[in-house]
Design a protein around this motif. Structure first.
Motif, PDB file in Angstrom:
ATOM      1  N   VAL A  80      33.545 -11.416  -5.212  1.00 43.62           N
ATOM      2  CA  VAL A  80      32.224 -10.974  -5.660  1.00 43.62           C
ATOM      3  C   VAL A  80      31.146 -11.927  -5.178  1.00 43.62           C
ATOM      4  O   VAL A  80      30.097 -11.505  -4.672  1.00 43.62           O
ATOM      5  CB  VAL A  80      32.196 -10.845  -7.195  1.00 43.62           C
TER       6      VAL A  80
ATOM      7  N   SER B 108      30.286 -11.375  -1.484  1.00 42.26           N
ATOM      8  CA  SER B 108      29.924 -10.040  -1.026  1.00 42.26           C
ATOM      9  C   SER B 108      28.435  -9.779  -1.226  1.00 42.26           C
ATOM     10  O   SER B 108      27.805 -10.327  -2.133  1.00 42.26           O
ATOM     11  CB  SER B 108      30.735  -8.991  -1.800  1.00 42.26           C
TER      12      SER B 108
ATOM     13  N   ILE C 152      29.160  -4.585  -3.619  1.00 42.93           N
ATOM     14  CA  ILE C 152      30.529  -4.453  -4.099  1.00 42.93           C
ATOM     15  C   ILE C 152      30.552  -3.553  -5.334  1.00 42.93           C
ATOM     16  O   ILE C 152      29.618  -3.562  -6.139  1.00 42.93           O
ATOM     17  CB  ILE C 152      31.150  -5.833  -4.407  1.00 42.93           C
TER      18      ILE C 152
ATOM     19  N   ASP D 148      31.897  -3.483  -0.255  1.00 45.41           N
ATOM     20  CA  ASP D 148      33.292  -3.724  -0.610  1.00 45.41           C
ATOM     21  C   ASP D 148      33.655  -2.906  -1.840  1.00 45.41           C
ATOM     22  O   ASP D 148      32.947  -2.926  -2.846  1.00 45.41           O
ATOM     23  CB  ASP D 148      33.512  -5.210  -0.923  1.00 45.41           C
TER      24      ASP D 148
END
Length: 426
Positions: free
Chosen positions: A44, A47, A50, A68
């Motif tokens: 997390v 990214s 996400i 993601d």
């Protein structure tokens, strides 16, 4: 359920990258299946966009992302009962059916379950998914605590008692506030139910029928004025209903809500007693309830508006019936959760399971929404709806507060999607 693709954080698996119904193909650039909370936190934090996917039982793109996509099913599973507080803390990715089985062995139950036991706890809570029963809230109303990974990769724990109003704004979070790793739920002592199906209910008796048992669902096809089936889940020690209960006829064999589908997939009927988790859902955990070749829409109106709302829909019954598999009528008790369709309003719920034809269904959804508009309907967040964003915002007293909390917890929009941006613009 989506598992990882070629750029995943652990071993790959060849699975379809679509939702349960197949009407949404995920646009993610990479698919991930972390096996620890620390691995998830790093993912997390690194990214830019996400989202988490649970059981994939959503029919719109609130959960889709071009970044993601991560399943939390690889995280360690846990069902930890706190006997003193009457609560259980579970892994967010676990299915309700699996949680229920483990709870029952320890003598506990959840007060209610949805019709499908296959759905994940975190995903169902985030969209205020529900069962039925006019004294029971939706599944999110049983949440007493959350653990989630926030946009910067931190682990945040919030509690109903300690965080009060802020907590009420986070439970039904649409996956937009963080990735939920653990959920704490209220529990009750385990109990037994019997399920009876009655046929051909006069609509005038609907109100009495909905309040007649622990959990009640009524099914109709909009082809006749009468209601086809009533599924009553009553406490096991209550007497069985008479054969002509409310002018109906007792079913003499098990039924499936959708005509032509095998009743073997459904939980036991005909008054056979059994544990709560094997009667509250309509479908058995060990069976796929259908092929998934369907679309769904659902609208919550005030409980007191049930008869008038159905009468309004009569005007478009000729549009509904040709694209409908089945319509289910239920009740849900009020709660204080900001984005719950049952926020401060006992609700009557009209659920449509449509054929798998988006082009044919969307005009009918629009017609349904137009007829229900005077009753201020709130659509289920995980279903197909076309409500104007500005109009939807007026139907939730805390809508603006949730938008502000979203910006506070996710200032860069890491958990946002195109559909979220449409309904909660920055």
């Amino acid at each position: 359920m989506i598992v990882q693709g070629q750029n995943a954080t652990s071993a790959t698996a060849d699975v379809p990258r679509r939702n349960w119904a197949g009407n949404v193909r995920y646009a993610a650039r990479a698919f991930h299946r972390p096996t620890s909370t620390d691995e998830l936190r790093r993912l997390v934090a690194g990214s830019t966009r996400i989202r988490a996917v649970g059981s994939g039982h959503s029919f719109n793109r609130f959960g889709d992302t071009d970044g993601d996509l991560v399943t939390l099913a690889g995280l360690p599973q846990a069902v930890d009962v706190d006997h003193e507080r009457g609560q259980v803390t579970v892994s967010g990715a676990m299915r309700y059916g699996d949680v229920a089985r483990q709870l029952h062995t320890q003598g506990y139950a959840l007060a209610n379950l949805a019709s499908l036991p296959h759905i994940s706890v975190a995903g169902a809570v985030a969209t205020a998914t529900h069962g039925s029963g006019q004294t029971h809230g939706n599944l999110a109303s049983a949440v007493a605590g959350l653990e989630l990974v926030t946009a910067d990769g931190d682990l945040l724990r919030v509690d109903r008692d300690a965080d009060g109003d802020t907590f009420a704004g986070m439970v039904v979070g649409l996956g937009a506030l963080g990735l939920v790793t653990r959920v704490t739920l209220d529990v009750v002592p385990a109990f037994e139910l019997r399920q009876y199906v009655s046929l051909d209910l006069d609509r005038e008796a609907l109100d009495e029928a909905l309040g007649s048992a622990y959990s009640v669902s009524v099914f109709t096809d909009w082809r006749t004025p009468r209601l086809r089936e009533v599924w009553r889940k009553q406490v096991a020690d209550q007497p069985p209903p008479p054969a002509d209960w409310l002018g109906t006829t007792a079913a003499d064999a098990p039924r499936h809500p959708v005509l032509g589908m095998p009743p073997e997939n459904c939980t036991p009927q005909l008054g056979e007693p059994g544990p709560w988790h094997e009667r509250l859902p309509h479908f058995k955990l060990g069976f796929t309830p259908s092929s998934g070749d369907e679309l769904q829409s659902e609208y919550h109106v005030a409980r007191t508006a049930a008869a008038d709302a159905l009468a309004a829909l009569d005007d478009v019954a000729h549009l509904i019936a040709p694209v409908l598999l089945v319509c289910e009528l239920r009740t849900v008790a009020a709660d204080e959760l900001w984005l719950s369709p049952n926020h401060q309003r006992d609700s009557f719920v009209v659920h449509f399971t449509w054929i798998d034809d988006t082009a044919a269904v969307l005009p009918v959804v629009a017609a349904v929404e137009e007829r229900l508009a005077p009753f201020v309907p709130r659509p289920h967040w995980g279903k197909v709806f076309v409500t104007d964003p500005a109009e939807l915002a007026t139907r939730y007293p805390r809508y603006a507060d949730f938008a502000a909390q979203l910006t506070h917890l996710d200032p860069t929009g890491k958990f946002r999607t195109d559909l979220l941006d449409r309904y909660f613009p920055r």
